[in-house]
Structures are given as structure tokens and as C-alpha cells.
Design an enzyme around this catalytic site. Structure first.
Site, short mmCIF file in Angstrom:
data_model
loop_
_atom_site.label_atom_id
_atom_site.label_comp_id
_atom_site.label_asym_id
_atom_site.label_seq_id
_atom_site.Cartn_x
_atom_site.Cartn_y
_atom_site.Cartn_z
N GLY A 104 -7.05 -1.34 5.31
CA GLY A 104 -7.21 -0.48 4.47
C GLY A 104 -8.74 -0.27 4.00
O GLY A 104 -9.17 -1.45 3.50
N GLU A 164 2.27 -6.69 5.04
CA GLU A 164 2.20 -7.81 4.87
C GLU A 164 3.06 -8.67 5.56
O GLU A 164 3.98 -9.58 4.86
CB GLU A 164 2.34 -8.05 3.23
CG GLU A 164 1.21 -7.40 2.43
CD GLU A 164 -0.18 -8.31 2.71
OE1 GLU A 164 0.29 -9.38 2.95
OE2 GLU A 164 -1.03 -7.80 2.30
#
Ligand SMILES: CCCCC/C=C\C/C=C\C/C=C\C/C=C\C/C=C\CCC(=O)SCCNC(=O)CCNC(=O)[C@H](O)C(C)(C)COP(=O)(O)OP(=O)(O)OC[C@H]1O[C@@H](n2cnc3c(N)ncnc32)[C@H](O)[C@@H]1OP(=O)(O)O
Ligand code: FAD
Length: 643
Positions: free
Chosen positions: A198, A441
Site C-alpha cells: 500500500g 497480514e
């Protein structure tokens, strides 16, 4: 104020403000949260155009402008507590991930956890002041996961050039060149291009890149390097850096998730994060106390995601329950007024469990955060003994809570009927922005398998007679029971009894998985194959309920009773989450319940309503007037028109 919702609040049997204080932690914390909220929501610099009516580029531009304002204001108001930064940020970008998330959420925390004091001065301070904007680049196009420890084919004793290396080993490499005291970074294959980080696509000027460390002819596995990627003055990509945006996604429209190809990029020796592992100027490698410390930032974010699951549920059920209190449908008895849809038992059965889960996850999120702070404090003091439990707990709870919340958000959306499908409800956005927590994650199944690994180790220690502490202590206390032993006694009104049954079920499932591995080992002889052949049992072992049919029926009847008890307080219970209308941003979930007039108002802002006859429709008008028929269609095609 809608009269239905007024009546709901009058019928509540508890003090909403007191419950809000409990959820926040104290009255003082509620006060401070509201103070921060009003700083943002009343600040004209944060006014925005409804993103629902903007293109992706416009959404990105708007988000960058707001993020820049946010950093200036955080400085101006002296807000530096991580919890307060996080709260401020969530008010500036309600429900929406933004271009600086990775900078704040992973770049800065990775520096805090893994940088030397000298590196903190060189990188953290400018990053805190937003001169350096960073991202965290782990995932590649071909691989989302890495080994913490060195692979058999990438060990301290294995020369880099051995043909034993498989194509899987062609991951990004950082090779130390003692002559220049630099690392040379390369992405040797297409699949080794970094993909997804990101803020990488356009926003960042630095990246923490995870790459295989090669020095003195040996490969030492995954390490973290700080790589400048764009010129600090012009923001143009630096030589050897091929970088850009990966394109539109399911959601995350404000975020420039990016790609990064490294072509002989040189960085100084002291750009490797060296708090734990080190490379000496002559190329000698110094091992870290634990290879797992490289993954510390992920444990931090996984712990945080548990609280994000609670917030996503709180928002979703606030919208669905308030709307269900003002929506009327279908006469129950002929001639009587249509009831609020919240009075249908099935509607309650959809929404009240979500409400209960939102509360439960809020407290689990707080527990997870405290556990993270406690154990990471020990780690900073050099005590690593709590790391395995912290990893297992955060990985398992991240997977469990995100899966549960992901399904429940969709339940809330569907419970709002057609209007739930409109973006004005906010529910579609909550879903698309939340659902990737099941993937990023650490993909959830993979995370569950990590938890299962810890459970099995603990199980074998318990069977070996060790007295286990912490979250797995039940494995020492409880003897798993064979199915023939029947079901345990259960008092469904008593929480302690319910917890005991859950623990027994968990212990049984762990035993089942362990037995499966043993059986598979005899058949397949390899630990890895036995593990993969038992993976379904292992995932179940991490997600533990052990009831007889009569007990299940008893539970079912009790749930119906609880729905009736909860009904008068449903609206007050969602009010206690204290989600400001501007933050909730949902026409259906408005505090005043005035849904229909605002739905109409919202639709009128649709860009399609900017003109009564959109330009594209002129072609239809022309066709209708028969002027183009000759040139558009062959003569043989008959078009009947009435004009
Ligand atoms: C300073 C100011 C801060 C202000 C903050 C304020 C605001 C915050 C603002 C914003 C935040 C908002 C949003 C959040 C931001 C970002 C989120 C958005 C995007 C997501 C970003 C990403 O996705 S980054 C990429 C993440 N990638 C992964 O998670 C990959 C997952 N893979 C792995 O974890 C590993 O590859 C693996 C564990 C699956 C496999 O590793 P492997 O080595 O093969 O594993 P095993 O052989 O099974 O295990 C080895 C050994 O290690 C133990 N272990 C594994 N992982 C860990 C760990 N993390 N920690 C500790 N220990 C670990 C494992 O249990 C084994 O132990 P034993 O051998 O003892 O059994
Ligand atoms: C919105 C978004 C933002 C992201 N941001 C970042 C970022 O900032 N930085 C970054 O580095 N990455 C980022 N990522 C990448 C993310 O971390 C990875 O997508 C994630 O770790 C999963 O890896 P993968 O995509 O390779 O999935 P895969 O591992 O390819 O998973 C695909 C399937 O294979 C299964 N599978 C894989 N391995 C196993 C196994 N061992 N056992 C059983 N099943 C298995 C999985 O369960 C899944 O069903 C982002 C991703 C998204 C969607």
C-alpha cells in the site's frame, strides 16, 4: 427525529452513556475520543466530496490532500499517542484505508522495532515529519509468504550458486558488496516483483523491502532493507527502480497498492535494519537472537486487526438495527399497522448475534492489545519467552475474528433488503474495505495453521506432564474424552459451564488433529506430508462448540428467550457504540432515523442526475427520430418505430 426511534430510546432499560464509558475504558477516555472526533469532523479542511460519486483517481487525490492536512494538524495539535493518531486518522478517512496507512501502520512500527539508534535518527525522525514516506514491501507477485528461518536450500552453509536452488528460491536478493560497502538489490524474476504494498504505487519515497540476504557467498534468508525509491525533491523514481500502481481492486480505491522491480539498486550497508541481525563491514553475518523477530510488525498489525473486526461489526449492526427500527413491512395481523421489521423473530435472529459478537470482539480486541503491549515490552527487554504464544494468539484471533466479521457484515447488508445494496447504506463499502483483512497480514487458513502448530506443541508438552500456563492451560487441566464417554453436563445459563464445554471441545479437537498426524505419519513417513494430510483437522482445532441433540435444542430455546429480552434495548445497545453520523456515513444508520428523505436527497446527487438528458442519450433520441437508421443498419434489417 423519527418517532419509532424516539420510542426505542425511551424504552431502553440502562444508561447508554455509562456503557459507552465502559467500551471506551473510562469517562475520561470517552471525553477525549469525542474531543478528537470534533476536531476532525468540524474542521473545514477535512470536508470532502462524497467518494461514491468520484472516479478512482479523484478519490486518490482527495485522500492524499486529506492525509497531508492530517499530518499538519497532528503536529499542530501535538497528537503523538499512537492510539490517538489512529483514532484521528479513522475520523479523517471514515471506513476507508488511505495512502498513508502503510507509512503509519507498518513503516514507522518496523523502524521502531528493528532499527538501530543511528537508523532511528536517520529514518524515523524524517519519517515522523513526513519527509520520508514509507511502505512495507513483503509480498511478491509469485509469493505471499516467506520462511522465518532459512530454507534448507538457503542456509548459512549453502553457497548461493548451487544448482539445488529451485525456481521458488528466486526471490528478491540483497547481495553485499564489501568493495563498496553496499547491498545490490535485484528482482531476478517476474514472480519476484514486489506486488501489493500500500502506498508504493505513487505515494512513497522509501520502502522497507524484505529480501534474501547474500553475503560471503552464503544466503541467510529473509531480512529487511530500507530502500529509497523516489527522489526526495522531485518524487521521480530513482535509477533501477521500476515502480507503479497495480490497478483497480475490489475496494481500497484510495490506496495506490503498487509494484516494485529492483534492477541493480545499490544501498549503503547501514540501510539493512540491524537491531537484531547484522552484517559487518567485511561481510560477516551476525545472527539475530531469533529469526522470528523480522516478523514483529505483522504480529502488531494482526493484534490491531482484532479490534478492527469489532469496529466493522459495531458499524454494520448500528446501521442494520437502527434501520430495522424505522422500517415497516407486511401486516402481521390483518387490519393492524405494519410492524417494525425489528419485531420479526427472524430479523432479530440475524442481527442480535451480530450485536453480541460486536461487543465480544470489542473486549477481545482490548485483551489482544494489552497482551501485545505486555509481551512486546518483555521482548524489548530481551525476554523472548512470550513470543510463541503472542504469535499463535494474534494469528488465530486475527483469522477467527475477521472471518466471523466478514460473514456478519454481509448478514447486516442483506437484512436491510434492497436499500442495503445501495452505497448510501455504507454497508457495501464496509464489506469491500474489510474483507481483505481475511487475506492480508497472513491469509487466514495459513494463520490458523500457525495457531494449530502452537496448539499441537503445547498438547504434546501437556501429555508429557508439563503444567502449561496462559491461553493453553486448559490442555493440562482437561483430559480429552473419547466420543463414547458422551457429552459433558452443561448449564446454559452459566458462563463458567459454557467456557468449560468450549475448552473440552478445543482439547478434543487438538487431540483429534494430533491423532490424525500420527496415523498419517505411519502411512506417509514424512512429517510435512502428514501435516498437510491433517490440515483440515488442524484448522478445526484452532476454531473451537460439544453438545448433545437435547442440549442443542435447549440452547436454541434459550436463544429465542434471549431475543425477547434483548429487543427493548437493541437500539440503545448500538447507540452505546457512539458512532457519530459523519463517521458512520450511512443514510440507513442515521441517529435520527429519518431515512427516506435523506435517501431521496442522496440519490439526487448522483452524477447521472447532473442533466435531465445525459449526452450519451442523444444517440437514442436521434435513432428514435429515424435519422440514422440508414447508416447504422443494413436495409434488410427491419426496425419498427412508431415515429
Ligand atoms: C509509531 C506510530 C504508529 C502510529 C500508528 C497509528 C496508526 C496506524 C495507522 C494505520 C494502520 C491501519 C492499517 C494497517 C496497515 C496495514 C494493513 C494493510 C495491508 C496489509 C499489509 C501486508 O499484508 S504486509 C505482508 C504480510 N504478509 C504476511 O503476513 C505473510 C504471512 N506469512 C508468514 O507470516 C510466514 O511466511 C508464515 C508464518 C506463514 C510461514 O513461515 P515459516 O517460517 O514457513 O513458518 P513455520 O516453519 O511454520 O514456522 C517457523 C517458526 O516461526 C514461528 N513464527 C512464524 N511467524 C511468526 C511470527 N510472526 N512471530 C513469531 N513467531 C513466528 C512459527 O510458530 C514457528 O515456530 P516453531 O518452530 O517454534 O514452531
Ligand atoms: C488489500 C491488500 C493490501 C495488501 N497490502 C500489502 C502490503 O502493504 N504489503 C505487502 O507486503 N503485502 C500486502 N498485501 C499482500 C498480502 O499480504 C498477501 O496477499 C497475503 O499475505 C496472502 O498471500 P497470497 O496473496 O500469496 O495468497 P496465497 O498464499 O497464494 O493464498 C492462496 C490460497 O492458498 C492457500 N494456501 C497458501 N499457503 C498455504 C499453506 N501453507 N497451507 C494451506 N493453504 C495454503 C491459502 O489458504 C489460499 O486459499 C496486500 C493484499 C491485499 C489484498
Amino acid at each position: 427525529m423519527n418517532p419509532d426511534i424516539v420510542k426505542e430510546r425511551q424504552n431502553a432499560t440502562f444508561n447508554v452513556e455509562k456503557l459507552t464509558n465502559i467500551l471506551d475504558g473510562s469517562p475520561e477516555k470517552t471525553r477525549r475520543r469525542r474531543e478528537i472526533e470534533s476536531m476532525v469532523l468540524n474542521d473545514p479542511d477535512f470536508q470532502e466530496q462524497d467518494p461514491n460519486f468520484l472516479s478512482r483517481s479523484e478519490r486518490y487525490d482527495q485522500a492524499v490532500r486529506k492525509s497531508a492536512q492530517m499530518i499538519l494538524k497532528l503536529r499542530e495539535f501535538g497528537i503523538s499517542d499512537p492510539d490517538e493518531i489512529y483514532y484521528y486518522k479513522n475520523c479523517v478517512h471514515p471506513d476507508r484505508p488511505e495512502p498513508l496507512d502503510l507509512h503509519l501502520g507498518m513503516f514507522l512500527p518496523t523502524l521502531l522495532n528493528q532499527a538501530t539508534p543511528e537508523q532511528m535518527d536517520r529514518f524515523f525522525t524524517p519519517a515522523w515529519n513526513l519527509q520520508i514516506i514509507g511502505t512495507y514491501a513483503q509480498t511478491e507477485m509469485g509469493h505471499g509468504w516467506w520462511r522465518c528461518s532459512q530454507r534448507a536450500s538457503c542456509s548459512a552453509t549453502t553457497p548461493t550458486v548451487l544448482p539445488a536452488l529451485t525456481s521458488e528460491d528466486w526471490r528478491p536478493q540483497a547481495t553485499f558488496d564489501p568493495a563498496t560497502q553496499e547491498f545490490v538489490l535485484n528482482s531476478p524474476t517476474i514472480s519476484s516483483i514486489k506486488w501489493w504494498p500500500g502506498g508504493l504505487g505513487k505515494t512513497s519515497n522509501h520502502a522497507i523491502v524484505l529480501a534474501q540476504l547474500h553475503t560471503q557467498g552464503n544466503c541467510h534468508g529473509l531480512h529487511a532493507f530500507i530502500v529509497p525509491i523516489r527522489d526526495m525533491d522531485t518524487h521521480v523514481p530513482l535509477p533501477g527502480i521500476v515502480v507503479g500502481d497495480i490497478g483497480p481492486k475490489f475496494g481500497f480505491s484510495e490506496v495506490d497498492n503498487g509494484f516494485l522491480k529492483l534492477e541493480n539498486v545499490r544501498i549503503p550497508l547501514d540501510n539493512m535494519l540491524m537491531k537484531y541481525a547484522k552484517v559487518e563491514p567485511d561481510g560477516t553475518y551476525v545472527k539475530p537472537p531469533s529469526a522470528k523477530l523480522t516478523y514483529g510488525t505483522m504480529v502488531f498489525i494482526r493484534s490491531m486487526i482484532v479490534g478492527q473486526s469489532a469496529l466493522a461489526l459495531a458499524k454494520s449492526c448500528t446501521i442494520a438495527i437502527r434501520y430495522s427500527a424505522v422500517r415497516h413491512q407486511s401486516e402481521l395481523k390483518p387490519g393492524e399497522p405494519e410492524p417494525q421489521i425489528l419485531n420479526f423473530q427472524t430479523q432479530q435472529h440475524k442481527l442480535f448475534p451480530v450485536l453480541a459478537t460486536a461487543y465480544a470482539f470489542t473486549f477481545v480486541g482490548q485483551y489482544m492489545k494489552q497482551t501485545y503491549n505486555r509481551i512486546s515490552g518483555d521482548i524489548h527487554e530481551g525476554d523472548y519467552s512470550g513470543l510463541p504464544e503472542l504469535h499463535a494468539l494474534s494469528a488465530g484471533l486475527k483469522a477467527f475474528t475477521t472471518w466471523a466479521a466478514n460473514g456478519a457484515i454481509e448478514v447486516c447488508r442483506m437484512s436491510c433488503g434492497g436499500h442495503g445494496y445501495s452505497r448510501s447504506s455504507a454497508l457495501p463499502d464496509i464489506y469491500v474495505e474489510f474483507t481483505p483483512t481475511c487475506t492480508y497480514e497472513g491469509e487466514n487458513t495459513v494463520m490458523m495453521l500457525q495457531t494449530a502448530r502452537y496448539l499441537l506443541k503445547s498438547y504434546s508438552q501437556a501429555r508429557g506432564g508439563q503444567q502449561l500456563q496462559g491461553s493453553v492451560s486448559y490442555l493440562s487441566r482437561l483430559q480429552p474424552q473419547p466420543v463414547s464417554a458422551g457429552v459433558p453436563p452443561l448449564n446454559i445459563q452459566d458462563l463458567a459451564s459454557l467456557v468449560q464445554v468450549y475448552q473440552l471441545r478445543a482439547a478434543n479437537l487438538v487431540e483429534l488433529a494430533a491423532t490424525s498426524i500420527q496415523q498419517e505419519l505411519q502411512l506417509r513417513h514424512s512429517q510435512e506430508d502428514a501435516w498437510n494430510s491433517s490440515a483440515i483437522d488442524l484448522v478445526r482445532a484452532s476454531d473451537a462448540g460439544l453438545l448433545s441433540v437435547p442440549q442443542a435444542l435447549q440452547v436454541s430455546a434459550h436463544i429465542k428467550e434471549l431475543l425477547i429480552q434483548l429487543r427493548p434495548n437493541a437500539v440503545a445497545l448500538v447507540d452505546a457504540f457512539d458512532l457519530n453520523d459523519k463517521k458512520l456515513n450511512s443514510v440507513l444508520g442515521r441517529y435520527d432515523g429519518n431515512v427516506y428523505e435523506h435517501l431521496f436527497e442522496w440519490a439526487r446527487h448522483s452524477p447521472l442526475n447532473a442533466s435531465e438528458v445525459p449526452p450519451a442519450l442523444t444517440i437514442i433520441v436521434i435513432i428514435k427520430h429515424n435519422q440514422l437508421i440508414g447508416s447504422f443498419f443494413p436495409r434488410s434489417t427491419s426496425l419498427s418505430t412508431s415515429t
